[in-house]
Motif scaffolding. Structure first.
Motif, PDB file in Angstrom:
ATOM      1  N   PHE B 406      14.257  37.966  16.247  1.00  0.00           N
ATOM      2  CA  PHE B 406      13.277  39.000  16.511  1.00  0.00           C
ATOM      3  C   PHE B 406      12.203  39.089  15.424  1.00  0.00           C
ATOM      4  CE2 PHE B 406      14.782  40.641  20.408  1.00  0.00           C
ATOM      5  CZ  PHE B 406      16.148  40.411  20.417  1.00  0.00           C
ATOM      6  N   ASN B 407      12.364  38.292  14.381  1.00  0.00           N
ATOM      7  CA  ASN B 407      11.311  38.228  13.378  1.00  0.00           C
ATOM      8  C   ASN B 407      10.229  37.245  13.777  1.00  0.00           C
ATOM      9  OD1 ASN B 407      12.403  40.106  11.558  1.00  0.00           O
ATOM     10  ND2 ASN B 407      13.893  38.565  10.902  1.00  0.00           N
ATOM     11  N   LYS B 408      10.545  36.382  14.722  1.00  0.00           N
ATOM     12  CA  LYS B 408       9.559  35.416  15.201  1.00  0.00           C
ATOM     13  C   LYS B 408       8.982  35.950  16.501  1.00  0.00           C
ATOM     14  CE  LYS B 408      11.721  31.303  13.264  1.00  0.00           C
ATOM     15  NZ  LYS B 408      12.438  30.063  13.569  1.00  0.00           N
ATOM     16  N   LYS B 409       7.864  36.596  16.372  1.00  0.00           N
ATOM     17  CA  LYS B 409       7.286  37.215  17.556  1.00  0.00           C
ATOM     18  C   LYS B 409       5.875  36.697  17.798  1.00  0.00           C
ATOM     19  CE  LYS B 409       8.244  40.908  15.152  1.00  0.00           C
ATOM     20  NZ  LYS B 409       8.468  42.288  14.694  1.00  0.00           N
ATOM     21  N   ILE B 410       5.544  36.540  19.049  1.00  0.00           N
ATOM     22  CA  ILE B 410       4.184  36.128  19.406  1.00  0.00           C
ATOM     23  C   ILE B 410       3.491  37.342  20.015  1.00  0.00           C
ATOM     24  CG2 ILE B 410       2.807  34.674  20.946  1.00  0.00           C
ATOM     25  CD1 ILE B 410       4.873  32.462  20.474  1.00  0.00           C
ATOM     26  N   LEU B 411       2.627  37.944  19.218  1.00  0.00           N
ATOM     27  CA  LEU B 411       1.930  39.148  19.663  1.00  0.00           C
ATOM     28  C   LEU B 411       0.548  38.812  20.211  1.00  0.00           C
ATOM     29  CD1 LEU B 411       2.722  41.435  16.583  1.00  0.00           C
ATOM     30  CD2 LEU B 411       3.944  41.356  18.747  1.00  0.00           C
TER      31      LEU B 411
END
Lengths: 297, 438
Positions: B406-411
């Motif tokens: 969940f630290n790797k997010k594509i916003l």
């Protein structure tokens, strides 16, 4: 709405997590984020509603048990010549019965007869749309409600919240849903305990003539709309004088939701007035175990 | 349609510097330029190289064109508040002359930047030496006309306008009007209308601040002008509603012309219902007939002529619904995902966690989950569709929900306005993918 006991436990942790988030937001870079704090306050409200509902349900269950036991005792002890005892018991039973109805939401309380009922109805109607500072309907406020909040509340009364203490058959604990006054009926004599809502206690101590606001808007849907920041309203009024920039004051008021819960953050909030600190400490002493979890932060 | 890796920009380090976190991505109107903004207040613009005609199967690459510091951290002494330099949004102006213009904004201040090229310099001055020293006039015996000679391309970015002091709350959106003269900026409670030439004043067109802040129930989360109708704009709220306003109706657009709202499904009610219904992005389709909204778990397409419900709803990561409590604890539930349309409005795209991003083909009712990762970054490597296993037996190649990072997010994602080229921002890297050309 999630209503199982398990989720009531989650509600406790959600409340403490939410308070921590609000507290942390005060020191975050870039200033207080209005959007995030608003969303956190919604979670707080939801968790609080669930928690309170669970508590009421618990009290109601205890209360029903008490009722049954009282009737049983009555049958055993009834002496036709002892009218006082009978009256006292009847009064207790009647009160228990009618106060049992208090558990159903939105019913006006029926403590001590119609006059109080009228007062409670006025309370409800006041809450539905009017400012909490309206004085019109407060004249009939029974003095014992006022006085109860002036006294420091002994912790022992609040032990009655827990199931254990209701093993005494001659005690009935009743929670007035409209005014949040906890009443203990002991051997037919009425004791009124301090209200269970800490900031209201504090506010009441400050201005005895003013009507208490019901913080927990669990019954009236309209109240849900206004209840989110209502507890902060009084604080906001005071703070409005201290800060010249209304927008900034307004934003920071959101984070003053911490004060609603009278938690241990009171020492960390440098702007809090002395009176509020006293009330918070008082409230702290009177809160049950779940808020001690917050204090631990 | 298959997607291939094209390029990745940014540091390979796993240790991400906070200033390098990408906070916005935007193609210009031709797609030739791609701008990114980061938390450190910098703007990096990439330019697409002229297509290599001899090798048509390779679309041209994007290379760094210009880098500049757009915003600096500031301190508001009156309120004792630090103002972050993070670039919240970049919006390109349509090109009118040789120079390019873009608007970039942080929480409080919007700036208009001019990006211009210089590839020639004058040579042969009469009174100056080449190094700039002045000649003794007595030594001059003849006159000549200075000529422009080619030089290495230099791209200069200069701030042309600074639009400041108009927002008390945090700016979340800017949108250029189709009239090319005005633009709007939106913060939590207000929307202002600016003229691009005028910096010392703006018009407030929406104000949802209640008289009593304690009565606040919703904030503005995004706003955008209609792509063709210069009088129309929409703004979304934290309550999951979208309001369409017509500036011809009145000067102050507090009263909406249309209200788009879908009733909540009571069976889905939870502690976090208000959070997940908050809209994080709203985008008009290119044709102006639809708009798309993104909330925490879904993407919704609305027909501007139908207010009571969306015409399409796509679940982005429904498997997260049972994880909302932990997502609340770790603050992920507050992540603001953006969404975008492709050039012909047939496909929409949005990001997710674990560096996944999702595409929904509206026409064919198909969706795909792809991943932006260094492992899949060989030149022209075809991206393999990914699948998340919500529960039960995990199949081969599937990822279980609990393994998601969940630290790797594509916003932030962007789609080239004409071609099938997409820019996908992970935390500090920008991935460029293009469709496989057979």
């Amino acid at each position: 709405m999630i209503t199982t006991m398990e989720c009531a436990v989650d509600a406790q942790s959600l409340i403490s997590i939410s308070l921590m988030k609000i507290h942390n937001s005060r020191t975050q870079r870039g200033g207080i984020k209005l959007h995030k704090n608003l969303l956190v306050s919604y979670v707080l409200r939801n968790a609080r509603q669930v928690y309170i509902k669970e508590k009421y349900a618990e009290i109601y269950r205890m209360q029903q048990y008490e009722e049954v036991m009282t009737v049983c005792n009555e049958i055993q002890e009834l002496n036709p010549l002892d009218l006082d005892a009978e009256d006292a018991d009847n009064e207790e039973q009647a009160r228990a019965a009618c106060c049992g109805e208090e558990m159903s939401l939105c019913d006006p309380a029926c403590h001590k007869g119609a006059a109080q009922s009228a007062a409670h109805v006025r309370t409800a109607s006041t809450l539905l749309g009017c400012s909490p500072f309206e004085d019109g309907s407060k004249a009939a406020e029974p003095s014992d409600y006022r006085s109860c909040c002036m006294e420091a509340s002994p912790v022992s009364h609040f032990d009655q919240f827990s199931a254990d203490n209701n093993r005494h058959c001659n005690k009935t604990t009743v929670l007035d849903l409209d005014t949040h006054v906890v009443t203990t009926v002991e051997n037919g004599y009425l004791h009124q305990d301090c209200c269970c809502n800490p900031p209201q206690c504090g506010q009441e101590a400050q201005s005895p003539g003013k009507k208490r606001k019901v913080e927990f808007g669990c019954c009236i849907s309209d109240m849900e709309e206004i209840s989110d920041f209502t507890a902060a309203r009084k604080r906001a009024k005071r703070e409005d004088c201290s800060y010249s920039n209304p927008d900034y004051t307004d934003t920071s008021n959101i984070s003053n939701l911490i004060s609603i819960f009278g938690s241990g953050f009171s020492g960390l909030l440098s702007r809090q007035a002395d009176l509020e600190q006293i009330c918070s400490k008082q409230a702290l002493a009177s809160l049950g175990a779940w808020t001690r979890a917050i204090v631990a932060f | 349609m298959q997607w291939c890796f094209s390029q990745v920009k940014g540091a390979i380090d796993d240790d991400v510097a906070e200033a390098d976190i990408i906070s916005t991505v935007e193609f210009n109107h031709t797609g030739e330029l791609l701008a990114t903004g980061d938390k450190g207040g910098r703007v990096v613009i990439f330019q697409q190289e002229i297509e290599n005609k001899s090798q048509p199967q390779f679309r041209s690459e994007y290379n760094v064109y210009s880098t500049f510091q757009s915003h600096e951290p500031e301190f508001d002494y009156l309120k004792s508040l630090e103002i972050e330099e993070k670039i919240n949004k970049i919006r390109w102006l349509p090109q009118k002359n040789a120079a390019q213009f873009l608007l970039s904004t942080n929480d409080k201040t919007i700036k208009l930047w001019k990006i211009s090229e210089r590839d020639r310099r004058p040579e042969g001055y009469n009174l100056k030496e080449e190094d700039g020293r002045y000649k003794d006039p007595n030594t001059i015996t003849s006159l000549r006309v200075p000529v422009l000679i080619p030089m290495d391309l230099m791209v200069e970015a200069s701030p042309r306008r600074v639009f400041a002091n108009a927002h008390t709350y945090h700016i979340n959106s800017i949108s250029v009007n189709s009239d090319n003269e005005t633009y709007l900026s939106a913060d939590d409670l207000r929307i202002n209308l600016w003229h691009l030439e005028i910096t010392d004043r703006s018009f407030n067109i929406v104000d949802i601040k209640p008289a009593n802040m304690e009565e606040l129930t919703e904030v503005i989360t995004a706003a955008e002008f209609h792509p063709h109708q210069c009088n129309t704009f929409v703004y979304s709220s934290s309550k999951g509603t979208i309001r369409l306003c017509d500036m011809r109706v009145s000067a102050l657009c507090d009263k909406h012309s249309k209200l788009f709202e879908e009733p909540e499904d009571p069976s889905n009610r939870s502690f976090f219902s208000e959070i997940i219904s908050s809209i994080s992005d709203v985008k008009f389709s290119h044709n102006g007939r639809y708009m798309m909204t993104r909330d925490y778990l879904s993407v919704k397409i609305w027909d501007l002529n139908m207010e009571n419900r969306p015409v399409e709803t796509y679940q982005v990561h429904e498997y997260l619904r049972s994880k909302l409590c932990s997502l609340y604890e770790n603050d992920c539930i507050f992540d603001k995902f953006e969404c975008c349309w492709n050039g012909n409005d047939s496909v929409v795209m949005t990001g997710s966690y674990n560096n996944f991003f999702r595409m929904f083909d509206r026409g064919h009712r198909r969706d795909v989950t792809l991943e932006a990762s260094r492992e899949n970054s060989k030149p022209m490597q075809v991206l393999k569709p990914r699948k998340v296993c919500a529960g039960g037996k995990r199949k081969k190649d599937e990822i279980s929900v609990d393994s998601l990072d969940f630290n790797k997010k594509i916003l932030h994602t962007a789609w080239h306005p004409q071609d099938n080229i997409i820019a996908v921002a992970t935390t500090n890297n920008l991935y460029i993918f293009q469709d496989k050309v057979n």
